[in-house]
Design a protein around this motif. Structure first.
Motif, PDB file in Angstrom:
ATOM      1  N   LEU A  31       0.680  -1.243  -0.247  1.00 38.82           N
ATOM      2  CA  LEU A  31       0.131  -0.067   0.323  1.00 38.82           C
ATOM      3  C   LEU A  31       0.978   1.422  -0.077  1.00 38.82           C
ATOM      4  O   LEU A  31       0.108   2.614   0.583  1.00 38.82           O
ATOM      5  CB  LEU A  31      -0.908   0.258   1.675  1.00 38.82           C
ATOM      6  CG  LEU A  31      -2.301  -1.446   1.057  1.00 38.82           C
ATOM      7  CD1 LEU A  31      -2.779  -1.191   2.657  1.00 38.82           C
ATOM      8  CD2 LEU A  31      -2.618  -0.993  -0.102  1.00 38.82           C
ATOM      9  N   SER A  32       2.061   0.966  -0.158  1.00 28.84           N
ATOM     10  CA  SER A  32       3.005   1.782  -0.307  1.00 28.84           C
ATOM     11  C   SER A  32       2.373   3.220  -1.114  1.00 28.84           C
ATOM     12  O   SER A  32       3.161   4.434  -0.633  1.00 28.84           O
ATOM     13  CB  SER A  32       4.304   1.275  -0.189  1.00 28.84           C
ATOM     14  OG  SER A  32       4.903   1.555  -1.733  1.00 28.84           O
ATOM     15  N   HIS A  33       1.492   2.975  -2.406  1.00 30.68           N
ATOM     16  CA  HIS A  33       1.484   3.822  -3.185  1.00 30.68           C
ATOM     17  C   HIS A  33       0.889   5.328  -2.203  1.00 30.68           C
ATOM     18  O   HIS A  33       0.431   6.325  -2.857  1.00 30.68           O
ATOM     19  CB  HIS A  33       1.190   3.723  -4.220  1.00 30.68           C
ATOM     20  CG  HIS A  33      -0.217   3.008  -3.946  1.00 30.68           C
ATOM     21  ND1 HIS A  33      -0.144   1.740  -3.275  1.00 30.68           N
ATOM     22  CD2 HIS A  33      -1.152   3.312  -3.832  1.00 30.68           C
ATOM     23  CE1 HIS A  33      -1.716   0.919  -3.266  1.00 30.68           C
ATOM     24  NE2 HIS A  33      -2.031   2.174  -3.799  1.00 30.68           N
ATOM     25  N   LEU A  34       0.364   4.916  -1.471  1.00 31.42           N
ATOM     26  CA  LEU A  34      -0.507   6.210  -0.685  1.00 31.42           C
ATOM     27  C   LEU A  34       0.321   6.589   0.424  1.00 31.42           C
ATOM     28  O   LEU A  34      -0.451   7.582   0.661  1.00 31.42           O
ATOM     29  CB  LEU A  34      -1.503   5.069  -0.190  1.00 31.42           C
ATOM     30  CG  LEU A  34      -2.728   4.081  -0.459  1.00 31.42           C
ATOM     31  CD1 LEU A  34      -3.563   3.986   0.605  1.00 31.42           C
ATOM     32  CD2 LEU A  34      -3.382   5.521  -1.368  1.00 31.42           C
ATOM     33  N   LYS A  35       1.569   6.295   0.440  1.00 37.12           N
ATOM     34  CA  LYS A  35       2.265   7.427   1.344  1.00 37.12           C
ATOM     35  C   LYS A  35       2.364   8.953   1.372  1.00 37.12           C
ATOM     36  O   LYS A  35       2.099   9.415  -0.538  1.00 37.12           O
ATOM     37  CB  LYS A  35       3.699   7.038   0.823  1.00 37.12           C
ATOM     38  CG  LYS A  35       4.810   7.829   2.250  1.00 37.12           C
ATOM     39  CD  LYS A  35       5.996   7.509   2.329  1.00 37.12           C
ATOM     40  CE  LYS A  35       7.144   7.299   1.030  1.00 37.12           C
ATOM     41  NZ  LYS A  35       8.486   6.885   1.250  1.00 37.12           N
ATOM     42  N   GLY A  36       1.765   9.684   1.925  1.00 40.65           N
ATOM     43  CA  GLY A  36       1.999  11.200   1.400  1.00 40.65           C
ATOM     44  C   GLY A  36       0.172  11.496   1.256  1.00 40.65           C
ATOM     45  O   GLY A  36       0.204  12.367   0.992  1.00 40.65           O
ATOM     46  N   TRP A  37      -0.735  10.589   1.073  1.00 41.50           N
ATOM     47  CA  TRP A  37      -2.039  10.410   1.136  1.00 41.50           C
ATOM     48  C   TRP A  37      -2.975  10.966   2.557  1.00 41.50           C
ATOM     49  O   TRP A  37      -2.268   9.945   3.174  1.00 41.50           O
ATOM     50  CB  TRP A  37      -2.119   9.622   0.370  1.00 41.50           C
ATOM     51  CG  TRP A  37      -2.440   9.061  -1.559  1.00 41.50           C
ATOM     52  CD1 TRP A  37      -1.196   9.488  -2.054  1.00 41.50           C
ATOM     53  CD2 TRP A  37      -3.354   9.693  -1.924  1.00 41.50           C
ATOM     54  NE1 TRP A  37      -1.627   9.480  -3.040  1.00 41.50           N
ATOM     55  CE2 TRP A  37      -2.604   9.222  -3.264  1.00 41.50           C
ATOM     56  CE3 TRP A  37      -4.768   9.615  -1.941  1.00 41.50           C
ATOM     57  CZ2 TRP A  37      -3.731   9.856  -4.780  1.00 41.50           C
ATOM     58  CZ3 TRP A  37      -5.184  10.060  -3.736  1.00 41.50           C
ATOM     59  CH2 TRP A  37      -4.573   9.919  -4.633  1.00 41.50           C
ATOM     60  N   ALA A  38      -3.909  11.456   2.178  1.00 43.72           N
ATOM     61  CA  ALA A  38      -4.876  11.669   3.435  1.00 43.72           C
ATOM     62  C   ALA A  38      -5.803  10.260   3.243  1.00 43.72           C
ATOM     63  O   ALA A  38      -5.989  10.804   1.957  1.00 43.72           O
ATOM     64  CB  ALA A  38      -5.113  12.768   3.172  1.00 43.72           C
ATOM     65  N   VAL A  39      -6.192   9.488   3.828  1.00 39.74           N
ATOM     66  CA  VAL A  39      -7.041   8.322   3.461  1.00 39.74           C
ATOM     67  C   VAL A  39      -8.317   8.694   4.917  1.00 39.74           C
ATOM     68  O   VAL A  39      -8.054   9.353   5.645  1.00 39.74           O
ATOM     69  CB  VAL A  39      -6.435   7.117   4.109  1.00 39.74           C
ATOM     70  CG1 VAL A  39      -5.624   7.243   2.724  1.00 39.74           C
ATOM     71  CG2 VAL A  39      -5.846   6.980   5.342  1.00 39.74           C
ATOM     72  N   TYR A  40      -9.452   8.277   4.765  1.00 39.06           N
ATOM     73  CA  TYR A  40     -10.353   8.134   5.946  1.00 39.06           C
ATOM     74  C   TYR A  40     -10.336   6.297   5.887  1.00 39.06           C
ATOM     75  O   TYR A  40      -9.555   5.527   5.485  1.00 39.06           O
ATOM     76  CB  TYR A  40     -11.767   7.503   4.767  1.00 39.06           C
ATOM     77  CG  TYR A  40     -12.706   9.740   4.936  1.00 39.06           C
ATOM     78  CD1 TYR A  40     -12.762  10.772   5.587  1.00 39.06           C
ATOM     79  CD2 TYR A  40     -12.510   9.759   3.326  1.00 39.06           C
ATOM     80  CE1 TYR A  40     -13.361  11.292   5.632  1.00 39.06           C
ATOM     81  CE2 TYR A  40     -13.300  10.796   3.233  1.00 39.06           C
ATOM     82  CZ  TYR A  40     -13.284  11.153   3.658  1.00 39.06           C
ATOM     83  OH  TYR A  40     -13.911  12.988   3.713  1.00 39.06           O
ATOM     84  N   VAL A  41      -9.743   6.742   7.697  1.00 39.92           N
ATOM     85  CA  VAL A  41     -10.122   5.479   8.106  1.00 39.92           C
ATOM     86  C   VAL A  41     -12.394   5.008   8.432  1.00 39.92           C
ATOM     87  O   VAL A  41     -11.932   5.670   9.231  1.00 39.92           O
ATOM     88  CB  VAL A  41      -9.317   5.346   9.347  1.00 39.92           C
ATOM     89  CG1 VAL A  41      -9.250   3.834   9.980  1.00 39.92           C
ATOM     90  CG2 VAL A  41      -7.257   5.675   8.666  1.00 39.92           C
ATOM     91  N   LEU A  42     -12.060   4.068   8.417  1.00 40.52           N
ATOM     92  CA  LEU A  42     -13.618   3.428   8.569  1.00 40.52           C
ATOM     93  C   LEU A  42     -13.749   2.616   8.893  1.00 40.52           C
ATOM     94  O   LEU A  42     -13.174   1.443   8.675  1.00 40.52           O
ATOM     95  CB  LEU A  42     -14.447   3.380   7.627  1.00 40.52           C
ATOM     96  CG  LEU A  42     -14.657   5.089   6.462  1.00 40.52           C
ATOM     97  CD1 LEU A  42     -15.098   4.436   5.256  1.00 40.52           C
ATOM     98  CD2 LEU A  42     -15.028   5.735   6.968  1.00 40.52           C
ATOM     99  N   GLY A  43     -14.798   2.229   9.707  1.00 35.51           N
ATOM    100  CA  GLY A  43     -14.985   0.835  11.394  1.00 35.51           C
ATOM    101  C   GLY A  43     -15.467   0.824  12.016  1.00 35.51           C
ATOM    102  O   GLY A  43     -15.926   2.075  12.203  1.00 35.51           O
TER     103      GLY A  43
END
Length: 86
Positions: free
Chosen positions: A22-34
């Motif tokens: 998942l390292s292509h997401l480094k530097g991204w803002a992400v929603y963490v849902l659960g």
């Protein structure tokens, strides 16, 4: 505070490390849902670090203490990329 793979200072409850797949997401803002212990989670976090290569399909949320992390344990959550930060 520690410096992450992205060069940023880590911040508890905001800094996220991801497995190498998942390292292509480094530097991204992400929603963490659960859902954790009956409480819904919908948080925006920033991917700032990469985990050891032995892990895949995982995230690691930085916390203020080892005790909190141990009590939180391993959970199944979803991450949804929002956009690159910066």
């Amino acid at each position: 505070p520690m410096v992450t793979a992205s060069g940023a200072r880590s911040t508890p409850a905001t800094t996220l490390a991801v497995s190498r797949d998942l390292s292509h997401l480094k530097g991204w803002a992400v929603y963490v849902l659960g859902e954790v212990d009956g409480k819904k989670i919908n948080e925006v976090m920033i991917v700032q670090d990469v985990m050891n290569e032995r892990y895949s399909k995982r995230i690691d949320i930085m916390t203020n203490s080892v005790q909190f992390a141990n009590n939180f344990g391993v959970k199944k959550l979803t991450i949804v990329p929002i956009k690159p930060v910066g």
